[in-house]
Design a protein around this motif. Structure first.
Motif, mmCIF file in Angstrom:
data_model
loop_
_atom_site.group_PDB
_atom_site.id
_atom_site.type_symbol
_atom_site.label_atom_id
_atom_site.label_comp_id
_atom_site.label_asym_id
_atom_site.label_seq_id
_atom_site.Cartn_x
_atom_site.Cartn_y
_atom_site.Cartn_z
ATOM 1 N N LEU A 1 -6.107 2.459 -4.421
ATOM 2 C CA LEU A 1 -6.308 1.898 -5.749
ATOM 3 C C LEU A 1 -7.749 1.427 -5.952
ATOM 4 C CD1 LEU A 1 -2.987 -0.135 -6.134
ATOM 5 C CD2 LEU A 1 -3.534 2.111 -7.077
ATOM 6 N N PRO B 1 -8.823 2.789 -9.807
ATOM 7 C CA PRO B 1 -8.627 1.743 -10.819
ATOM 8 C C PRO B 1 -9.411 0.450 -10.598
ATOM 9 C CG PRO B 1 -6.523 2.714 -10.195
ATOM 10 C CD PRO B 1 -7.563 3.326 -9.303
ATOM 11 N N TYR B 2 -9.437 -0.075 -9.369
ATOM 12 C CA TYR B 2 -10.102 -1.366 -9.145
ATOM 13 C C TYR B 2 -11.595 -1.208 -8.825
ATOM 14 C CZ TYR B 2 -5.641 -3.901 -9.041
ATOM 15 O OH TYR B 2 -4.431 -4.473 -9.366
ATOM 16 N N LEU C 1 2.358 6.803 -4.645
ATOM 17 C CA LEU C 1 1.353 7.703 -5.235
ATOM 18 C C LEU C 1 1.154 8.937 -4.362
ATOM 19 C CD1 LEU C 1 -1.784 5.876 -6.714
ATOM 20 C CD2 LEU C 1 -0.174 7.402 -7.868
ATOM 21 N N ARG D 1 4.061 11.105 -5.050
ATOM 22 C CA ARG D 1 3.962 11.783 -6.330
ATOM 23 C C ARG D 1 2.968 12.950 -6.250
ATOM 24 N NH1 ARG D 1 3.991 9.766 -11.854
ATOM 25 N NH2 ARG D 1 2.342 10.746 -13.058
ATOM 26 N N ARG D 2 1.838 12.697 -5.607
ATOM 27 C CA ARG D 2 0.818 13.757 -5.489
ATOM 28 C C ARG D 2 1.319 14.910 -4.614
ATOM 29 N NH1 ARG D 2 -3.818 9.172 -5.357
ATOM 30 N NH2 ARG D 2 -4.066 9.095 -7.614
ATOM 31 N N LEU E 1 2.807 -5.056 -6.170
ATOM 32 C CA LEU E 1 3.345 -3.697 -6.264
ATOM 33 C C LEU E 1 4.768 -3.781 -5.724
ATOM 34 C CD1 LEU E 1 0.192 -1.912 -4.783
ATOM 35 C CD2 LEU E 1 0.672 -2.463 -7.179
ATOM 36 N N SER F 1 7.936 -0.196 -8.107
ATOM 37 C CA SER F 1 6.661 0.206 -8.727
ATOM 38 C C SER F 1 6.266 1.614 -8.291
ATOM 39 C CB SER F 1 5.558 -0.776 -8.331
ATOM 40 O OG SER F 1 4.291 -0.237 -8.659
ATOM 41 N N PRO F 2 5.738 2.414 -9.210
ATOM 42 C CA PRO F 2 5.231 3.741 -8.824
ATOM 43 C C PRO F 2 3.960 3.649 -7.975
ATOM 44 C CG PRO F 2 4.714 3.279 -11.131
ATOM 45 C CD PRO F 2 5.607 2.153 -10.662
ATOM 46 N N LEU F 3 3.439 2.431 -7.809
ATOM 47 C CA LEU F 3 2.229 2.239 -6.993
ATOM 48 C C LEU F 3 2.536 1.569 -5.656
ATOM 49 C CD1 LEU F 3 -0.182 0.901 -9.790
ATOM 50 C CD2 LEU F 3 0.137 3.265 -9.043
#
Lengths: 474, 212
Positions: A115, A247-248, A381, A384-385, A98, A102-104
């Motif tokens: 994640l 995701p994972y 993240l 962003r949230r 990341l 990266s946006p993550l």
């Protein structure tokens, strides 16, 4: 036969081999960052070895990254070199990274759970002492040094001595405006910075059940500040729900199997511990550290203690030295102390729930003109949230700087460092000398206490401001 | 790593409790990609004045202890950050043994892997040794094989966990050893690991795009 604790169950499930008093323990997840890894990769390469399980490894940059404009190159040459070294290592060993833009990207202990890379029941290693944070999910997190990073890279396992076990039962309920951060600081104050050395600490009791997973992360995170080897909360429906859809994380039938397994991990009612501690928190008030380690802490209504009152000679000397460094006089009321800077951030208190609570106190108010205040979300993240909820506007309109993610002022490895003599209220985890910059005086508090100090320009009991909707469990 | 059976040298009394690794080596010196040369920044902020001159009140600058290789510390030495740089800095400066009432867990592990001997004594014994070292340079012998400290005709017994003692005495590299003798065990363990403990395969680039 006595039952088993969550720690014992997970430990037993990860024993590859035993030799005398040491165990070869399998590591399910390895989190890597730019500062403690380059020498491990170099050594691995020199020995002609490779990364055994790149699929169980996740890398991010967090410790030294700027939190300002990500489009600009990094000014600090050494930081840029370390980040580039991780990039090269990630590429040559095929590790997911990341990266800076990266946006993550985010703080290693925030991105792992966020994640779904970290799951209940797994053992996580990371070259950072706050790896205990992952315990909030019912995982076991071990902070390790660079030699052990290399060991995990090469073998996906670690030789560990089995820690003793400690149950910390938290009793009572928290008054409005009192947070898990206050519980943790108060606990460290009671047991001292070495109180949990050698122990895997489990947090239990009805209050812990009420806490959100993010709030449990604050508790688990600060275990290391009491010297604990790791901290954990039994997985329950909340932790399972937290992981769902990440995701994972497993999906479909695999998910069902995982849930069945996770449900078996909860500590048995008759589990035995090497040590049990009960702490009552019903009377607790917001906590503020006054010294140079996290155990030097008191309630916001209290006064700076007089070292002469300490019976232990070493403690007295340490307190005198701390007060000299902090520029504080015994007997001073906490709310008489003016502050110059406020940092909302770090793996301790910069997840979405922390920012929501902080923003609720800020709404409609202004940062004191004498205070420099920054908000550094725990990950991009989270940022962003938070922006989706409009929190950035609340902070910016009040006069806070709204930054990109990283460890930032928690350890002062990037340009966010403050000038000597600055008094900073910080939601992070360490108030050690010179941590936030040479001669900087750090006071640890909860996010709402830090925000309140930013608004007033001095310490104030955050509960004096209207605290509608600021409770726990959110 | 060299085998370590016995260390003999001058003891430096270091009367601080709760020495965290930020003090041993400040974060700004972690921006390195090699481990050599950290000794000159050991205790940097205590050891040097703001103008860069040695702080005359700091014991590392006391000429009497110039050649000390045994640090007699207090309680909870090496707490805080996991930075192995703290151990590298102490070793690079020339310390071979740290004696304390307790150590930060991660520091203790890091030390063993670099051949820095950590000896645990109880408060009272520690105080006796520190006092003996306080007024004049004291020569100490630390016997890792027999777990004994000897000085001025005195003998003190100490305990050490077997794993750490073995590592010091044999000088074995954990990685080499594990790959040689336990690779098959790790394989067996992995074969039994349930698939649901994953992680799931993720297209990271795709995921990043979704959040851009």
């Amino acid at each position: 036969m006595a039952g088993l604790s969550v720690f014992q169950k997970i430990w037993n499930d990860h024993i590859v081999a035993k030799e005398g008093d040491r165990f070869l323990i399998y590591i399910d997840r390895h989190l890597v960052h730019e500062v403690t890894s380059p020498i491990a990769f170099r050594s691995l390469r020199e020995k002609g070895l490779t990364v055994r399980r790149s699929d169980l490894t996740l890398a991010t940059v967090d410790h030294n990254v700027p939190t300002t404009d990500r489009a600009k190159p990094i000014d600090d040459k050494l930081s840029a070199q370390q980040i580039e070294a991780l990039r090269v290592n990630a590429k040559s060993y095929n590790l997911p990274l990341l990266d800076y833009q990266s946006p993550l990207q985010g703080i290693v202990h925030v991105v792992g759970p966020e994640l779904g890379f970290v799951l209940p029941g797994v053992i996580v290693a990371c070259g950072d002492s706050h790896t205990s944070t992952n315990g909030a999910l019912g995982a076991l997190g071990f902070g390790v040094g660079t030699s052990e990073i290399e060991m995990v890279l090469a073998t996906q396992s670690l030789w560990l001595r089995k820690p003793a076990t400690m149950l910390v039962e938290i009793r009572g309920s928290l008054r409005s405006g009192v947070t898990p951060k206050d519980v943790a600081l108060n606990f460290i104050g009671r047991v001292g910075v070495g109180g949990c050395i050698g122990y895997a600490v489990e947090y239990g009791g009805p209050l812990v059940e009420q806490l959100s997973v993010e709030e449990r992360m604050t508790l688990a995170n600060l275990t290391t500040e009491a010297g604990g080897r790791t901290g954990i909360v039994s997985p329950d429906e909340k932790s399972i729900e937290f992981v769902y859809g990440k995701p994972y994380a497993p999906q479909g039938e695999e998910w069902d199997r995982a849930v069945n397994y996770w449900k078996t991990l909860k500590s048995d009612g008759d589990a035995e511990y090497d040590k049990s501690v009960d702490i009552g928190v019903s009377d607790l008030e917001p906590q503020v550290t006054w010294g140079t380690d996290p155990s030097m802490v008191c309630g916001v209504s209290e006064r700076i203690p007089n070292p002469e009152g300490f019976r232990d000679q070493q403690q007295r000397r340490k307190a005198e030295k701390a007060l000299e460094y902090m520029g504080l006089k015994p007997g001073t009321r906490i709310d008489e102390i003016n502050v110059d800077a406020v940092f909302i951030g770090s793996c301790t208190n910069a997840r979405l729930g922390d920012l929501i609570q902080a923003a609720r106190v800020v709404v409609g108010r202004r940062v004191s003109p004498r205070v420099k205040a920054i908000v550094v979300p725990g990950s991009q993240l989270v940022k962003r949230r938070a922006e989706r909820l409009g929190l950035h506007r609340v902070f910016i309109e009040a006069g806070f700087e709204w930054r990109n993610s990283g460890c930032s002022l928690c350890l002062g490895m990037n340009s966010d460092r403050l000038a000597a003599g600055t008094r900073c209220v910080s939601t992070s985890n360490r108030n050690f000398e010179n941590r936030q910059g040479f001669g900087v005086r750090t006071h640890l508090t909860s996010p709402i206490m830090a925000v309140a100090a930013a608004l007033e320009g001095r310490f104030i009991d955050a509960r004096e401001l209207s605290l509608d909707n600021v409770g726990i469990g959110g | 790593m060299d085998k370590i059976t016995k260390v003999t040298g001058v003891a430096l009394p270091f009367a601080y409790d709760n020495v965290d690794t930020d003090q041993i080596i400040p974060a700004e010196y972690l921006k390195i990609t090699r481990r050599e040369g950290l000794g000159r920044h050991l205790f940097n902020n205590w050891r040097y004045l703001e103008n860069g001159e040695p702080n005359p009140n700091f014991i590392l600058n006391d000429q009497r202890y110039r050649n000390a290789c045994i640090l007699v510390a207090g309680r909870n030495f090496g707490i805080g950050s996991s930075r192995e740089h703290a151990v590298w800095a102490l070793a690079d400066y020339g310390f071979k043994v740290i004696i304390a009432a307790s150590f930060g867990d991660i520091f203790y592990e890091n030390a063993a892997k670099n051949g820095l001997v950590c000896v645990i004594l109880d408060d009272k014994e520690l105080d006796t040794v520190r006092r003996a070292a306080l007024n004049q340079p004291l020569e100490l012998e630390v016997d890792v094989e027999r777990l004994l400290i000897r000085y001025s005709g005195m003998e003190l017994r100490f305990k050490m966990d077997q794993a750490t003692q073995n590592r010091l005495l044999t000088g074995l590299d954990d990685i080499e050893y594990t790959l040689k003798f336990y690779s098959h065990k790790i394989h067996e363990y992995e074969a039994k690991k349930p698939a649901f403990l994953g992680p799931r395969k993720v297209d990271l680039e795709g995921l990043e795009k979704a959040f851009e």
